[in-house]
Design an enzyme around this catalytic site. Structure first.
Site, short mmCIF file in Angstrom:
data_model
loop_
_atom_site.label_atom_id
_atom_site.label_comp_id
_atom_site.label_asym_id
_atom_site.label_seq_id
_atom_site.Cartn_x
_atom_site.Cartn_y
_atom_site.Cartn_z
CG LEU A 102 2.43 -0.65 4.77
CD1 LEU A 102 1.45 -0.30 3.67
CD2 LEU A 102 2.14 -2.04 5.31
CG HIS A 123 5.53 0.07 -3.48
ND1 HIS A 123 5.59 -1.13 -2.80
CD2 HIS A 123 6.81 0.51 -3.58
CE1 HIS A 123 6.85 -1.40 -2.52
NE2 HIS A 123 7.62 -0.43 -2.96
CD GLN A 167 18.56 0.05 -4.67
OE1 GLN A 167 18.37 0.65 -5.73
NE2 GLN A 167 17.72 0.13 -3.64
CD GLN A 176 -3.02 -0.64 -0.09
OE1 GLN A 176 -3.26 0.52 -0.41
NE2 GLN A 176 -3.54 -1.67 -0.72
CD GLN A 230 15.26 5.73 -2.42
OE1 GLN A 230 15.88 4.68 -2.51
NE2 GLN A 230 13.94 5.78 -2.55
#
Length: 281
Positions: free
Chosen positions: A184, A37, A61, A35, A153
């Site tokens: 999440l 995303h 990464q 959820q 990020q």
């Protein structure tokens, strides 16, 4: 909805989109969508004519001892979710499409990439910046959407966009949590029932820090010690880092004067989870 697996195929499709004067939104993901995303895709759907979702588990990464090989993957499931929520295009390349033989160019972002996950995962943000730069060049989005759970990020990507004069707007979307507070993450599937319960200490320790700030606490060292003590009280928790740093440059602080990022990374068994909150004086 269209599924593209090659760069030429995607570029051809988006060339036609641009010719019609439509705006393009990009949601970069590593797949196994949840959820969090989907909240990014919903935001992109509201703000852009065409929504591209990239699904690519980016090998550059991940460190040599990290979970690249076992990172959850299910493209069929992801495609169904994207179609249901209204995404228009999925870009799901193979690793050789993004990094063909002889590939040797990488993007390094200094400063904000160095503390937190940059310190505990050497090379991680080089991989992140490189793949996002490539996605921006391939998709040429008007807007790109990222989640605040990966707060560092977002700062790294904003710095890259600013420094390299990239013509893309970066939008960050709030963290989505389970009803009990756990942020999440695709990695949550790794947790055993006991570890899943123990992981609630993350959001609870963040809440505790916010409560202390609301009551007037401004001393950074005391706030950090409070959070560390709360997490250490959970036997299954193994702290990687707990830091409170300035926004947006992620520098050390003595006192909370405006806004600061409280960020943590903690392992439960073999699963490393991150979480954060913004503390406001």
């Amino acid at each position: 909805m269209r599924l593209c697996k090659t760069i030429p195929e995607l570029r051809s499709l988006l060339k036609a989109v641009r010719a019609e004067g439509k705006s393009i939104g990009l949601v970069p993901t590593m797949g196994y969508l949840h959820q969090g995303h989907l909240s990014l895709i919903r935001e992109a759907r509201q703000r852009c004519d065409v929504v591209v979702v990239s699904i690519f588990v980016n090998p550059t990464q991940f460190g040599p001892q990290e979970d690249f090989a076992r990172y959850p993957r299910d493209l069929e499931r992801d495609a169904a979710l994207v179609a249901e929520i209204g995404g228009d295009v999925i870009f799901a390349p193979e690793a050789t499409e993004m990094y063909p033989p002889g590939y040797s160019t990488y993007v390094e972002v200094g400063g904000v990439s160095e503390p937190l996950c940059g310190a505990s995962r050497p090379g991680h943000f080089r991989g992140v910046a490189t793949v996002v730069c490539k996605l921006f060049n391939i998709v040429r989005p008007d807007i790109a959407f990222f989640g605040q759970k990966d707060f560092q990020q977002v700062l790294v990507i904003r710095r890259m966009v600013q420094d390299l004069n990239m013509d893309v707007e970066i939008v960050d979307v709030p963290i989505v949590r389970e009803p009990d507070g756990l942020a999440l993450s695709s990695r949550n599937v790794y947790l055993s029932p006991e570890e899943r319960k123990a992981a609630l200490v993350l959001s609870r320790s963040l809440n505790l820090a916010r409560e202390q700030v609301a009551q007037g606490q401004r001393d950074i060292s005391q706030l950090k010690e409070l959070v560390i003590s709360r997490i250490k009280a959970e036997p299954l928790a193994n702290i990687d880092y707990v830091e409170i740093l300035s926004i947006p440059d992620l520098k050390p602080l003595d006192k909370l004067q405006d806004k600061a990022l409280l960020a943590l990374a903690v392992k439960f068994g073999q699963t490393r989870l991150i979480d954060n909150t913004v503390l406001e004086a």
